[in-house]
Design a protein around this motif. Structure first.
Motif, PDB file in Angstrom:
ATOM      1  N   LYS A 163     -28.002  -7.384  14.802  1.00  0.00           N
ATOM      2  CA  LYS A 163     -29.403  -7.063  14.493  1.00  0.00           C
ATOM      3  C   LYS A 163     -29.930  -7.960  13.376  1.00  0.00           C
ATOM      4  O   LYS A 163     -31.110  -8.311  13.354  1.00  0.00           O
ATOM      5  N   GLY A 164     -29.053  -8.340  12.433  1.00  0.00           N
ATOM      6  CA  GLY A 164     -29.480  -9.211  11.353  1.00  0.00           C
ATOM      7  C   GLY A 164     -29.885 -10.585  11.838  1.00  0.00           C
ATOM      8  O   GLY A 164     -30.939 -11.112  11.458  1.00  0.00           O
ATOM      9  N   ILE A 165     -29.056 -11.195  12.704  1.00  0.00           N
ATOM     10  CA  ILE A 165     -29.343 -12.567  13.131  1.00  0.00           C
ATOM     11  C   ILE A 165     -30.331 -12.626  14.283  1.00  0.00           C
ATOM     12  O   ILE A 165     -30.979 -13.655  14.506  1.00  0.00           O
ATOM     13  N   LEU A 166     -30.468 -11.520  15.039  1.00  0.00           N
ATOM     14  CA  LEU A 166     -31.358 -11.528  16.197  1.00  0.00           C
ATOM     15  C   LEU A 166     -32.738 -10.976  15.871  1.00  0.00           C
ATOM     16  O   LEU A 166     -33.752 -11.510  16.318  1.00  0.00           O
ATOM     17  N   LEU A 167     -32.778  -9.898  15.076  1.00  0.00           N
ATOM     18  CA  LEU A 167     -34.028  -9.180  14.855  1.00  0.00           C
ATOM     19  C   LEU A 167     -34.518  -9.237  13.414  1.00  0.00           C
ATOM     20  O   LEU A 167     -35.599  -8.737  13.109  1.00  0.00           O
ATOM     21  N   GLY A 168     -33.707  -9.815  12.513  1.00  0.00           N
ATOM     22  CA  GLY A 168     -34.103  -9.837  11.108  1.00  0.00           C
ATOM     23  C   GLY A 168     -33.959  -8.488  10.444  1.00  0.00           C
ATOM     24  O   GLY A 168     -34.590  -8.214   9.419  1.00  0.00           O
ATOM     25  N   ASP A 169     -33.105  -7.628  10.981  1.00  0.00           N
ATOM     26  CA  ASP A 169     -32.853  -6.294  10.423  1.00  0.00           C
ATOM     27  C   ASP A 169     -31.791  -6.429   9.327  1.00  0.00           C
ATOM     28  O   ASP A 169     -30.692  -6.921   9.571  1.00  0.00           O
ATOM     29  N   ASN A 170     -32.098  -5.969   8.128  1.00  0.00           N
ATOM     30  CA  ASN A 170     -31.176  -6.156   6.997  1.00  0.00           C
ATOM     31  C   ASN A 170     -30.466  -4.870   6.591  1.00  0.00           C
ATOM     32  O   ASN A 170     -30.116  -4.672   5.428  1.00  0.00           O
ATOM     33  N   THR A 171     -30.248  -3.965   7.553  1.00  0.00           N
ATOM     34  CA  THR A 171     -29.632  -2.672   7.240  1.00  0.00           C
ATOM     35  C   THR A 171     -28.127  -2.682   7.453  1.00  0.00           C
ATOM     36  O   THR A 171     -27.523  -1.648   7.689  1.00  0.00           O
ATOM     37  N   MET A 172     -27.505  -3.827   7.371  1.00  0.00           N
ATOM     38  CA  MET A 172     -26.061  -3.922   7.510  1.00  0.00           C
ATOM     39  C   MET A 172     -25.365  -3.160   6.392  1.00  0.00           C
ATOM     40  O   MET A 172     -25.911  -3.000   5.298  1.00  0.00           O
ATOM     41  N   ASP A 173     -24.152  -2.689   6.684  1.00  0.00           N
ATOM     42  CA  ASP A 173     -23.349  -1.977   5.694  1.00  0.00           C
ATOM     43  C   ASP A 173     -23.194  -2.821   4.425  1.00  0.00           C
ATOM     44  O   ASP A 173     -23.002  -4.039   4.487  1.00  0.00           O
ATOM     45  N   ASP A 174     -23.257  -2.158   3.257  1.00  0.00           N
ATOM     46  CA  ASP A 174     -23.217  -2.873   1.972  1.00  0.00           C
ATOM     47  C   ASP A 174     -21.923  -3.672   1.792  1.00  0.00           C
ATOM     48  O   ASP A 174     -21.936  -4.768   1.219  1.00  0.00           O
ATOM     49  N   GLU A 175     -20.799  -3.139   2.257  1.00  0.00           N
ATOM     50  CA  GLU A 175     -19.526  -3.849   2.105  1.00  0.00           C
ATOM     51  C   GLU A 175     -19.506  -5.131   2.929  1.00  0.00           C
ATOM     52  O   GLU A 175     -18.989  -6.162   2.485  1.00  0.00           O
ATOM     53  N   VAL A 176     -20.069  -5.060   4.128  1.00  0.00           N
ATOM     54  CA  VAL A 176     -20.133  -6.257   4.974  1.00  0.00           C
ATOM     55  C   VAL A 176     -21.084  -7.280   4.361  1.00  0.00           C
ATOM     56  O   VAL A 176     -20.801  -8.482   4.341  1.00  0.00           O
ATOM     57  N   LYS A 177     -22.215  -6.798   3.835  1.00  0.00           N
ATOM     58  CA  LYS A 177     -23.143  -7.703   3.144  1.00  0.00           C
ATOM     59  C   LYS A 177     -22.449  -8.408   1.984  1.00  0.00           C
ATOM     60  O   LYS A 177     -22.629  -9.612   1.767  1.00  0.00           O
ATOM     61  N   ALA A 178     -21.657  -7.632   1.245  1.00  0.00           N
ATOM     62  CA  ALA A 178     -20.958  -8.206   0.086  1.00  0.00           C
ATOM     63  C   ALA A 178     -19.979  -9.283   0.521  1.00  0.00           C
ATOM     64  O   ALA A 178     -19.846 -10.321  -0.144  1.00  0.00           O
ATOM     65  N   SER A 179     -19.292  -9.084   1.650  1.00  0.00           N
ATOM     66  CA  SER A 179     -18.333 -10.098   2.120  1.00  0.00           C
ATOM     67  C   SER A 179     -19.051 -11.376   2.532  1.00  0.00           C
ATOM     68  O   SER A 179     -18.566 -12.476   2.274  1.00  0.00           O
ATOM     69  N   PHE A 180     -20.217 -11.256   3.150  1.00  0.00           N
ATOM     70  CA  PHE A 180     -21.004 -12.445   3.504  1.00  0.00           C
ATOM     71  C   PHE A 180     -21.474 -13.164   2.241  1.00  0.00           C
ATOM     72  O   PHE A 180     -21.455 -14.394   2.179  1.00  0.00           O
ATOM     73  N   ARG A 181     -21.871 -12.391   1.232  1.00  0.00           N
ATOM     74  CA  ARG A 181     -22.335 -12.986  -0.023  1.00  0.00           C
ATOM     75  C   ARG A 181     -21.196 -13.709  -0.730  1.00  0.00           C
ATOM     76  O   ARG A 181     -21.356 -14.836  -1.205  1.00  0.00           O
ATOM     77  N   GLU A 182     -20.034 -13.080  -0.799  1.00  0.00           N
ATOM     78  CA  GLU A 182     -18.895 -13.685  -1.487  1.00  0.00           C
ATOM     79  C   GLU A 182     -18.353 -14.884  -0.736  1.00  0.00           C
ATOM     80  O   GLU A 182     -17.758 -15.789  -1.336  1.00  0.00           O
ATOM     81  N   ALA A 183     -18.551 -14.902   0.595  1.00  0.00           N
ATOM     82  CA  ALA A 183     -18.107 -16.045   1.393  1.00  0.00           C
ATOM     83  C   ALA A 183     -19.117 -17.184   1.375  1.00  0.00           C
ATOM     84  O   ALA A 183     -18.857 -18.270   1.917  1.00  0.00           O
ATOM     85  N   GLY A 184     -20.290 -16.950   0.779  1.00  0.00           N
ATOM     86  CA  GLY A 184     -21.308 -17.992   0.684  1.00  0.00           C
ATOM     87  C   GLY A 184     -22.081 -18.229   1.960  1.00  0.00           C
ATOM     88  O   GLY A 184     -22.677 -19.298   2.145  1.00  0.00           O
ATOM     89  N   VAL A 185     -22.105 -17.230   2.859  1.00  0.00           N
ATOM     90  CA  VAL A 185     -22.799 -17.404   4.143  1.00  0.00           C
ATOM     91  C   VAL A 185     -23.839 -16.305   4.358  1.00  0.00           C
ATOM     92  O   VAL A 185     -24.225 -16.036   5.497  1.00  0.00           O
ATOM     93  N   SER A 186     -24.298 -15.664   3.292  1.00  0.00           N
ATOM     94  CA  SER A 186     -25.265 -14.580   3.451  1.00  0.00           C
ATOM     95  C   SER A 186     -26.581 -15.079   4.037  1.00  0.00           C
ATOM     96  O   SER A 186     -27.347 -14.290   4.593  1.00  0.00           O
ATOM     97  N   HIS A 187     -26.846 -16.380   3.941  1.00  0.00           N
ATOM     98  CA  HIS A 187     -28.098 -16.920   4.477  1.00  0.00           C
ATOM     99  C   HIS A 187     -28.185 -16.778   5.987  1.00  0.00           C
ATOM    100  O   HIS A 187     -29.287 -16.762   6.547  1.00  0.00           O
ATOM    101  N   VAL A 188     -27.042 -16.644   6.686  1.00  0.00           N
ATOM    102  CA  VAL A 188     -27.097 -16.508   8.141  1.00  0.00           C
ATOM    103  C   VAL A 188     -27.648 -15.147   8.545  1.00  0.00           C
ATOM    104  O   VAL A 188     -28.058 -14.951   9.695  1.00  0.00           O
TER     105      VAL A 188
END
Length: 771
Positions: free
Chosen positions: A212-237
């Motif tokens: 939903k994030g990459i297809l619809l622009g929905d940013n309601t992903m689980d906070d832990e998953v968001k944190a892993s994307f941020r720490e991996a440096g790929v949250s922009h996707v």
């Protein structure tokens, strides 16, 4: 004037900056006065180019001044019970236990109004249809601006979306729902809502959040998953951007070629598809920017013209900012444009330099250089907004970004197919789910390298100039065969380094920042020689048998952003005035996030884990204890009278540490939650104090007239939460402070309060200028 759109974009940015900072009228006139004579002075400057630049500038002023004006359409209704009626203007999003959506107001108390508010419902079960008409009783509150160093400016974020207020509802059942308006936009929003339900049904929560994030622009992903994307440096996707539009663009052109559609029809078909995608993703500026650039590319090819990426980027920026001027201040806009700008300016030159000096670049080197350019371009904005520089991103993006592109293509095909043929959804979604799991696995893997993430504040102007000069030099923009270029580079770099080094040698004043941690206390002390101390850390107290709410840790929302924004990597000492969560919790959270030299407490601390750990020394202080910082600063403990054993919660306030900070002829008194008992015990031996941190958030059990008279402070700071249920600060305390003659600052109204002193003079500023 070559590429006039660049100058027009720059002029538009100037207009928005002037409006955003509330510049006086005469500053608006300077640019036209400077530009009008240029065609007469320089023959190469064409009058038509100057007219274009000035026209865009005037349009920018007309668009920006109303947006940043002080008037708000709802300011007459702030915090008053009113009857609200309006149309749901977005797809409601579920975030934890809450539901949020935009409401386009039509009436307040049956009076016609115009404007939008962000509505938060304290339930995640409500799911209104876009375009539905709602009416309910509620209160419109003013959105909070930037309240702390490094904090998030929520008011500006909403303003950039055209939203002027916010409403909080505890009960979604109190809302009357009626059939509303039909419009093509709401129809597309309805499609988005249905596709979101399809994702939730056929994918796991983690897979669904990613898709939903990459297809619809929905940013309601689980906070832990968001944190892993941020720490991996790929949250922009996860934010819809040019990357996603590029794949949509490629997919549409591939299908048109497959169907044998002539090139002359590519532009209108692509325009319709991109317009649908822009609407589906909520009119994201990065999507609009990328879509306009794609259309310019296809249109240019159709007219057999050479496409100029820099002009295309500036054209997209002009369109976005004329309609949404506040986007200029948004992190998403800045990151998106700076990344593309860096790629346009440096990617091909770096490829050429690599091939000239080493060998012909392969796919891996090309991808690495592309990632390097994007990282280089976004570095200033990332440090300013997020205070991070993620080095692991240089590697993680090489694997994750292409895989996300494949996932997006599969999602674009399989999710709509599943929506049409739900019975076969389990089969259609298998490959998409597998690719999503691969992305999640790689992201989780790279997040383990979070130690490669550097934290610091925004770049200074000198540092930014060094970065730009180094990039231009690396990309071969300076012809070092010319003597003038060698002189320029040889003088500029040492001069800028000398400026940076010279500034670091200048003795700084003592700075004390009373942070806005809500209904709690926290003060950050920065000494002249670079020492750092924290007095309390805020937190969330739990009262009675009420269930503990899920909240963002205070260290994550306030303390760490403030420390990183100030480029603080270590704390020399933390003082915990007493063992209540609204003072101690943030300190406990910080201990695992940033090095701390020593912990000082006022009574034997109840937290056994803290006392038993042997990494950080814990010292119990009492009256008479004195600490010297080594640069003229001294901390003197005035209370409690003697060292105490661990105490029950109800006894903690009476032994709050009263701490006096002295520097030169200036002094500060920090009182924790101390009440009348502590005040009476020390009042006789007190000296006058310049700055008083008012006790117990301004409760009626502290800050007596006698205490204020003896202290005679020039500034009284009350650390208190907005809309707290205790009635803090009380009118009695406010009147006592007014009678004493002290200036009163409150974190609920003024946000963080910063005080500077060189030991003689005293300066004060608050993050929100409201009294």
């Amino acid at each position: 004037m070559k590429r006039p759109l660049i100058y027009a974009f720059a002029a538009l940015c100037c207009a928005i900056l002037l409006a955003g900072f509330g510049a006086p009228f005469f500053l608006y006139v300077l640019l036209p006065v400077a530009l009008l004579p240029l065609p007469l002075i320089f023959k190469k400057v064409r009058p038509v180019s100057v007219v274009l630049v000035l026209a865009i500038y005037m349009l920018g002023c007309a668009a920006a001044i109303p947006v940043f004006g002080n008037e708000n359409p709802f300011e007459d209704f702030w915090d008053q019970p009113v009857l609200l009626s309006g149309i749901v203007d977005s797809v409601p999003s579920q975030e934890g236990e809450k539901t949020r959506f935009v409401l386009k107001l039509q009436e307040i108390n049956d009076m016609p109004v115009s404007g939008k508010v962000m509505v938060t419902v304290a339930e995640n079960s409500v799911n209104y249809t876009p375009g539905a008409a709602l009416s309910f009783d509620g209160e419109i509150s003013e959105p909070a601006g930037r309240r702390n160093p490094g904090g998030f400016d929520y008011a500006l974020y909403l303003k950039a979306k055209g939203i002027d207020g916010q409403v909080y509802l505890k009960n979604g059942e109190a809302v009357t729902v009626k059939p509303g308006l039909f419009s093509p936009i709401y129809a597309v929003y309805g499609i988005k809502q249905y596709l979101s339900k399809v994702c939730d049904k056929f994918f796991t929560p983690s897979q669904s959040g990613l898709i939903k994030g990459i297809l619809l622009g929905d940013n309601t992903m689980d906070d832990e998953v968001k944190a892993s994307f941020r720490e991996a440096g790929v949250s922009h996707v996860l934010a819809i951007s040019g990357l996603h539009v590029g794949y949509v663009y490629a997919l549409v052109l591939w299908m048109l070629a497959l169907l044998g559609v002539r090139r002359r029809y590519h532009l209108p078909v692509l325009a319709v598809c991109l317009l649908f995608y822009i609407t589906l993703t909520g009119f994201s500026p990065s999507v609009i920017r990328a879509a306009l650039m794609c259309l310019a590319l296809v249109g240019g090819r159709g007219m057999a013209e050479t496409y100029d990426a820099l002009n295309g980027l500036c054209m997209a920026g002009i369109v976005i900012l004329l309609f949404q001027p506040a986007q200029l201040f948004m992190a998403g806009f800045q990151l998106s444009f700076s990344a593309v700008l860096a790629i346009v300016l440096f990617y091909r030159p770096l490829l050429y330099e690599y091939g000239r000096h080493i060998k012909a670049p392969g796919a891996m080197v090309s991808s690495l250089l592309l990632t390097f350019c994007a990282t280089l371009g976004t570095m200033p904005a990332s440090l300013y907004h997020f205070h991070t520089l993620n080095l692991v991103a240089l590697i993680s993006n090489l694997l994750v970004v292409p895989l996300v592109g494949v996932l997006l293509v599969f999602a674009l095909i399989t999710v709509p197919l599943t929506a049409f043929i739900p019975a076969a959804g389990g089969l259609f979604c298998l490959p998409t789910a597998f690719i999503a799991d691969c992305v999640l696995f790689l992201t989780n893997l790279f997040s383990k390298f979070s130690w490669l993430v550097l934290h610091r504040g925004a770049m200074t102007l000198a540092e930014l100039l060094i970065l730009v000069l180094a990039a231009l030099l690396l990309a071969g923009y300076f012809n070092l065969n010319k003597k003038s270029a060698r002189y320029f580079v040889g003088i500029s770099f040492p001069l800028l380094l000398l400026v940076i080094f010279g500034i670091s040698l200048v003795r700084q004043p003592l700075k004390v920042t009373f942070l806005d941690v809500g209904q709690g206390d926290s003060a950050l002390v920065e000494t002249p020689s670079g020492g750092v101390y924290l007095i309390d850390g805020g937190g969330y107290e739990n009262y009675g048998n009420a269930p503990r709410k899920e909240r963002v840790p205070i260290s994550e929302s306030v303390l760490l952003p403030a420390l990183y924004a100030k480029s603080i990597q270590r704390i020399d000492g933390v003082f915990i005035s007493h063992n209540h969560a609204d003072h101690a919790q943030g300190i406990e959270e910080l201990l695992t996030e940033i090095p701390v030299g020593r912990i000082y407490v006022s009574s034997k601390y109840n937290n056994e884990a803290l006392l038993s750990q042997n990494k950080i020394p814990v010292e119990v202080l009492a009256k008479g204890s004195t600490l010297e910082s080594g640069d003229g600063l001294s901390f003197e403990v005035l209370w409690p009278e003697s060292k105490r054993e661990a105490l029950a919660d109800e006894e903690q306030n009476d032994v709050s540490m009263l701490l006096r900070l002295c520097y030169g002829s200036r002094s500060f008194l920090f009182t924790g939650d101390a009440g009348f008992q502590a005040e009476e015990a020390i009042v006789r031996g007190l000296h006058e104090t310049d700055v008083l941190k008012v006790g117990h958030h301004g409760s009626r059990f502290s800050t007596s007239p006698e205490f204020l008279k003896k202290l005679n402070p020039s500034l009284a700071v009350i650390s208190v939460g907005r809309y707290n249920s205790f009635g803090h600060p009380t009118n009695e305390v406010l009147e006592n402070i007014e009678v004493s003659g002290a200036v009163c600052k409150r974190t609920d109204k003024n946000g963080a309060v910063e005080v500077w002193t060189d030991g003689k003079n005293l300066s004060v500023r608050s993050y929100i200028d409201k009294d």
